[in-house]
Design an enzyme around this catalytic site. Structure first.
Site, PDB file in Angstrom:
ATOM      1  N   GLU A 204      13.071   4.001  -6.715  1.00  0.00           N
ATOM      2  CA  GLU A 204      12.763   2.739  -6.479  1.00  0.00           C
ATOM      3  C   GLU A 204      14.056   2.267  -5.841  1.00  0.00           C
ATOM      4  O   GLU A 204      15.328   2.524  -6.289  1.00  0.00           O
ATOM      5  CB  GLU A 204      12.775   1.885  -8.029  1.00  0.00           C
ATOM      6  CG  GLU A 204      12.589   0.483  -7.712  1.00  0.00           C
ATOM      7  CD  GLU A 204      12.874  -0.468  -8.743  1.00  0.00           C
ATOM      8  OE1 GLU A 204      12.430  -1.518  -9.031  1.00  0.00           O
ATOM      9  OE2 GLU A 204      13.456   0.122  -9.727  1.00  0.00           O
TER      10      GLU A 204
ATOM     11  N   ASP B 120      15.291   4.961 -11.190  1.00  0.00           N
ATOM     12  CA  ASP B 120      15.083   3.329 -11.352  1.00  0.00           C
ATOM     13  C   ASP B 120      16.232   2.788 -10.437  1.00  0.00           C
ATOM     14  O   ASP B 120      17.706   2.960 -10.560  1.00  0.00           O
ATOM     15  CB  ASP B 120      15.263   2.744 -12.614  1.00  0.00           C
ATOM     16  CG  ASP B 120      15.204   1.109 -12.848  1.00  0.00           C
ATOM     17  OD1 ASP B 120      14.272   0.517 -12.331  1.00  0.00           O
ATOM     18  OD2 ASP B 120      16.361   0.639 -13.036  1.00  0.00           O
TER      19      ASP B 120
END
Length: 590
Positions: free
Chosen positions: A294, A259
């Site tokens: 990401e 993330d």
């Protein structure tokens, strides 16, 4: 677990308990039902104690000198949530099928993002197993599970986890997660897990009380940065990297999605991301492991390929750019960051042909340049989607695309991203046109809950037409339950029609597109625009994959393509005249 530094080590003669607590001179081990036991401290800040009578199932915690009782930061299971005692779990002793799963190559992956708590009515690892046949028959080849690191409260997205080694106890025990992974492998499905190494959640993170887990050298949206490069950072780095290795080795996951890596700050000689990728790949051995990022910064160097064409560090990136251009086309929305993707079909062409829309250009929403060149990367370095948890959940009402776009537009953009050479990712329920929202939800103490409510109101107040009275309470149980998928909609005529559309596209992808991607080098994509008409062409394995498209609601001209085999069509295109929301995929020689 003995070759990792963190967590308990159960064995035939008892269990070795370990805690890195350099900020404390004394730590006592408290095994439930027994008197506290002082642990042995070494100069490097480690506290250890072997207890002969302790085995699997033992409940324990650590007591600090001020009386604070804390769980093991590397706990493998928290039966009473993050503030309760940890449980000794011998992962190596859990029965598993004989190793026969060899994984799948990157180019075969079709991702399906799911949130365990809302994917099924029960919201558990075991319940998810019952839906795996549906995913296999759909054409999915990889589960992308949202974060499961144990987080506080009864519900949450998972990005506020505080015990990264412990699967969320409300979803089940570690052996239940292993059963889900094994069941997926039996059906030919990879399993990837979303992990969060850029911050810890605000409730239940006791690490700062005894270890230098944070540093003021770096600031992030969540406060001080995780200490990856300041004094005492070596054990912090190992804590995170060994966590990633454990998911791959002990749970047999096929990969990880990291993330918001742009928020991981590290000025040391080898950035944490580089060291993590290197050590995780080594831990996986010959088995394929897929590491996804990401990355708001669009740093294409993280996706570099070696001389053999294989990823050096990370396999692929969630490509927000392609989402944004397709979303703008389908919905007409241009507020917020969508304004930077409203350039029309040229932006769509660039995203499809080259990967990123922003490759170093100034982005008004950020107020600075964004991205690096990406055209030299293969298509498999990019993951495309028209919906995911962020792009739905960060809307005021958590509404899906189907609430703001016509079915005609949705079918067109779906046919684009499912057949394009980049790797596609569906969001749970998308395949039958699910209308359940996916709003942000969490469950903290009342003080934190109020801060979350206020923060969401302030964050979303910038959206046009936003009314704070419309915002669902992110801490309410009703908000969480509104996100649960209604599987009965599969039986509806509209649901079946959409499901058949997705199945047809994914079957075509596996049969005709995937074979072209094996060993693919740079994207070799080009695009051409004629008014609102678009042509994108890729050179793959001696063939030309071609897309003619009108992704708009008025008739237009589209550039002509070389004569080839028509693979799929939506709407009507004839001699360069294209009706609204029409496209043709074709394959030509050379």
């Amino acid at each position: 677990m003995s070759d990792f530094q963190f967590g308990p080590v159960p064995g035939p003669s008892g269990t070795l308990f370990r805690l890195w607590a350099p900020l404390q001179a004394r730590i006592d081990l408290e095994i439930e039902g027994r008197a506290p036991l002082p642990m042995e401290r070494t100069d490097d800040g480690w506290h250890r104690l072997h207890v002969a009578e302790a085995g699997s199932g033992t409940l324990y915690a650590f007591r600090l000198p001020d009386g604070l009782l804390v769980p093991d930061p590397a706990s493998r299971h928290q039966p009473r949530d993050v503030h309760g005692p940890s449980e000794v779990v011998d992962l190596a002793a859990i029965p598993r099928p004989q190793a026969g799963w060899c994984g799948r190559p990157l180019e075969e992956l079709v991702f399906y993002e799911l949130h365990v708590g809302t994917f099924t009515p029960q919201g558990t690892f075991r319940a998810a197993i019952d839906r795996l046949d549906h995913l296999r028959d759909l054409g999915v080849t990889a589960l992308q599970i949202m974060p499961i690191a144990d987080f506080p409260g009864r519900w949450g997205w998972g990005y506020d986890g505080v015990l990264p080694y412990a699967p969320e106890s409300r979803y089940g025990r570690p052996e239940d997660l292993m059963a889900l992974i094994d069941a997926a492998h039996e059906r030919g499905l990879c399993v990837l897990l979303d992990v969060v190494y850029n911050h810890f959640g605000p409730d239940g993170n006791y690490l700062p009380a005894y270890a230098p887990i944070f540093t003021d050298r770096h600031r992030t949206p969540w406060g001080n940065g995780v200490n990856y490069d300041d004094a005492g950072s070596r054990p912090v780095r190992d804590f995170v990297i060994e966590n990633a290795m454990s998911w791959i080795r002990d749970f047999r996951l096929d990969g990880l999605r990291l993330d918001a890596v742009h928020a991981i700050r590290d000025d040391s000689g080898e950035h944490l991301l580089h060291e993590l990728a290197r050590r995780v790949r080594a831990a996986a051995g010959d088995r394929p492991v897929h590491l996804i990022v990401e990355n708001e910064d669009n740093s294409s160097d993280l996706l570099a390929r070696g001389g053999d064409g294989c990823p050096v560090l990370f396999s692929a990136q969630w490509n927000d750019d392609i989402h944004h251009v397709l979303h703008v086309a389908a919905t007409g929305e241009t507020f917020g960051y969508y304004a930077d993707f409203a350039e029309g079909v040229a932006s769509i062409g660039r995203a499809l042909a080259e990967g990123f829309v922003f490759q170093g250009e100034h982005m008004a929403y950020r107020g600075e340049a964004r991205g690096q060149p990406s055209a030299l990367l293969p298509p498999s370095a990019f993951i495309s989607f028209i919906q995911n948890h962020d792009q739905i959940g960060n809307r005021a009402l958590g509404d899906r695309m189907i609430a703001s776009a016509s079915l005609q537009a949705i079918r067109a953009v779906t046919a684009v991203y499912l057949l394009a050479p980049q790797l596609p990712m569906l969001f749970m329920g998308e395949e039958w046109g699910a209308r359940e929202p996916f709003p942000f939800f969490c469950d903290f103490n009342e003080e934190l809950n109020e801060k979350v409510r206020q923060g969401r109101r302030e964050e979303l107040s910038r959206l046009p037409g936003f009314d704070s009275d419309d915002l669902p309470d992110p801490t309410a149980e009703a908000t969480f339950r509104s996100a649960k998928l209604d599987w009965t909609c599969l039986a509806d005529e509209a649901g079946q029609e959409m499901l058949d559309f997705y199945r047809t596209l994914l079957a075509l992808r596996h049969r005709r597109i995937v074979p072209l991607l094996a060993g693919a080098g740079p994207q070799s994509g080009r695009f051409e625009v004629d008014g609102q008409g678009l042509l994108v062409e890729w050179s793959l394995s001696g063939c030309r994959l071609q897309l003619q498209a009108n992704l708009g609601d008025s008739t237009t001209r589209v550039p002509l393509v070389a004569t080839g085999e028509v693979l799929f069509r939506v709407g009507h295109i004839d001699a360069g005249d294209a009706a609204p929301w029409s496209l043709i995929w074709s394959l030509a020689d050379g």
